[in-house]
Design a protein around this motif. Structure first.
Motif, short mmCIF file in Angstrom:
data_model
loop_
_atom_site.label_atom_id
_atom_site.label_comp_id
_atom_site.label_asym_id
_atom_site.label_seq_id
_atom_site.Cartn_x
_atom_site.Cartn_y
_atom_site.Cartn_z
N ASP A 77 0.81 -1.22 0.00
CA ASP A 77 0.00 0.00 0.00
C ASP A 77 0.84 1.27 0.00
OD1 ASP A 77 1.01 -0.37 2.51
OD2 ASP A 77 -0.86 0.02 3.59
N SER A 127 -6.71 0.58 -5.84
CA SER A 127 -7.10 1.79 -5.13
C SER A 127 -6.58 1.82 -3.69
CB SER A 127 -8.63 1.93 -5.13
OG SER A 127 -9.22 0.80 -4.50
N ARG A 183 -2.54 4.42 -2.36
CA ARG A 183 -2.88 5.82 -2.55
C ARG A 183 -1.65 6.72 -2.69
NH1 ARG A 183 -8.16 7.02 -1.55
NH2 ARG A 183 -9.45 5.32 -0.74
N ARG A 184 -0.45 6.17 -2.59
CA ARG A 184 0.75 6.99 -2.69
C ARG A 184 1.44 6.85 -4.06
NH1 ARG A 184 3.73 5.90 3.18
NH2 ARG A 184 1.95 6.48 4.49
N GLU A 193 -9.15 5.91 -7.43
CA GLU A 193 -9.87 6.87 -6.59
C GLU A 193 -8.94 7.96 -6.07
OE1 GLU A 193 -11.73 4.69 -3.53
OE2 GLU A 193 -13.10 3.59 -4.87
N TRP A 194 -7.69 7.97 -6.60
CA TRP A 194 -6.76 9.02 -6.15
C TRP A 194 -7.17 10.35 -6.77
CZ3 TRP A 194 -3.39 5.24 -9.06
CH2 TRP A 194 -3.26 4.06 -8.33
#
Length: 447
Positions: free
Chosen positions: A376, A398, A401-402, A424-425
């Motif tokens: 993640d 998704s 997120r980074r 979804e970023w």
């Protein structure tokens, strides 16, 4: 008769005794003509052409230099160190022609060679490899360990090795009888270790504990090692390689050879090679315990590659023990982890920067979701020619997120609709590029 008169014979002409006395009555010039006659006679008896210019220059060199040979080697006046500096500035395409000039140039060119791929094992055993190339630092012995027919016109190339085939190489490309015996391989490794103590990279095939131990003891500067057809027992020999930083283990290659590397061998590896930075496991077996041992002992590990792995279910949860891992690469894997276990036991990789999946089958939703949860914190994500990566599977990305860079290549099942619903970023400046109408074949997304 009066009209008849007795004819008196005419006096003969007084011929000169010599032409000089006729043309030059002055005796002072006779010696000049005589000298000319003598020179002319000598030239007519022994005619010889004028000497060529190169012979004249050679004669002058013989007078001014101590070399007495008719064919003077001007490079003989240069030292070996100076010639080596000159040869090192020349392009690589001129090395082979230069080595054919003379024996001295042949030996000097051999001193400039640092990397060799050996094809004949006898060339190593006889000591000719050391005499021909005394400064080797990179040696590949895989092809020499396979007794294949060199005269065959069929060459089978794998990403790890290349072999010549004939009627005996079927159904296995490399039968057991065509591999060198372990005793002969150990003998060659001892010769190699004693002759090249400054060895930095070595590629081996079917090495035993004795052979690897001799290399580890005699070559303290060894930094990169690639082992083909290795077993758990053979990995005990690399425990003495204290400075090993790059290690590649190849256990099973379909059609070529097969060997077993399990948790036992991975534990030997973890306890012996604690300074390893890059580790690649190809065709190796194992489970949670083996990956955990590597993560706990190899604190400097930054790059881990799993190629065609045969790991048992649950191995993915052990990745969290690799505290400094920056790159995780999965290649040609038929499955990721069929039973990854509960999500709360997976953990994560906080230092991970790059995740690469190449030619992998991504058909299991549970394993794909677990992989994205472990990774993640990843910053760069690469998918290349992965089967089964569709819009539904991509939604699990998704969780990462980074991500700053996303690269998709050869993923024809993934469309722009899947990207828009899966990512979804909240980013600005996102650019999509597609070669087809609805199917996205290549995407490079960078912020």
């Amino acid at each position: 008769m009066p009209y008849l008169q007795r004819l008196k014979p005419k006096k003969p002409l007084n011929k000169p005794s010599s032409w000089p006395s006729f043309w030059f009555k002055d005796k002072a010039h006779k010696h000049v003509v005589v000298k000319m006659q003598l020179d002319t006679l000598s030239l007519s008896k022994t005619p010889s052409p004028l000497p060529p210019l190169e012979h004249t220059v050679s004669a002058e060199l013989e007078k001014t230099s101590p070399l007495k040979s008719s064919k003077v080697d001007l490079t003989a006046l240069l030292t070996d160190e100076l010639l080596l500096r000159i040869f090192s500035k020349l392009p690589d395409c001129q090395r082979n022609p230069n080595s054919l000039v003379c024996k001295r140039w042949l030996n000097l060119q051999g001193r400039l060679v640092h990397s060799v791929k050996l094809l004949d094992w006898d060339f190593l055993i006889s000591g000719r490899l050391l005499s021909r190339f005394p400064n080797l630092t990179d040696v590949d012995l895989v092809a020499a360990c396979i007794d294949s027919p060199r005269s065959s016109g069929i060459l089978l190339t794998h990403k790890f090795l290349s072999v010549h085939l004939d009627s005996d190489f079927w159904p296995e490309f490399v039968p057991e009888k065509n591999l060198l015996p372990p005793a002969l391989i150990d003998r060659g490794l001892r010769v190699l270790a004693q002759g090249f103590p400054n060895l930095r990279k070595l590629v081996l095939n079917a090495a035993t504990v004795s052979g690897l131990s001799s290399v580890a003891e005699e070559c303290p500067t060894l930094q990169e090692l690639e082992l083909h057809r290795c077993t758990d027992l053979s990995l005990r020999g690399i425990s003495a390689c204290k400075n090993l930083q790059i290690l590649k283990l190849i256990g099973t290659v379909d059609g070529f050879y097969s060997s077993v590397v399990s948790d036992i061998g991975l534990t030997f590896l973890a306890n012996g090679c604690k300074r390893v930075v890059k580790l690649e496991l190809s065709g190796c077996e194992g489970s949670y315990d083996g990956i955990k041992a590597i993560g706990q002992c190899c604190h400097m590990l930054e790059e881990l590659t799993l190629c065609d792995h045969r790991m048992d279910g649950g191995w993915m949860a052990a990745l969290s023990f690799c505290g400094n891992l920056k790159t995780l690469r999965l290649q040609s894997c038929k499955r990721i982890d069929p039973t990854p276990g509960p999500v709360e036991h997976l953990g994560s990789l906080p230092t991970l920067e790059r995740l690469q999946l190449q030619r992998c089958q991504l058909r299991d939703q549970q394993s794909m979701k677990s992989l994205m949860l472990v990774c993640d914190a990843v910053r760069e994500m690469v998918f290349q020619d992965c089967w089964g990566l569709d819009n539904e599977m991509f939604t699990f990305a998704s969780h990462c997120r980074r991500v700053k860079i996303l690269s998709l290549e050869g993923c024809s099942l993934l469309t722009t609709d899947g990207l828009e619903s899966g990512l979804e970023w909240e980013r600005e400046g996102v650019k999509f590029s597609s070669e087809y109408d609805d199917e996205l074949s290549y995407l490079m997304w960078s912020i």
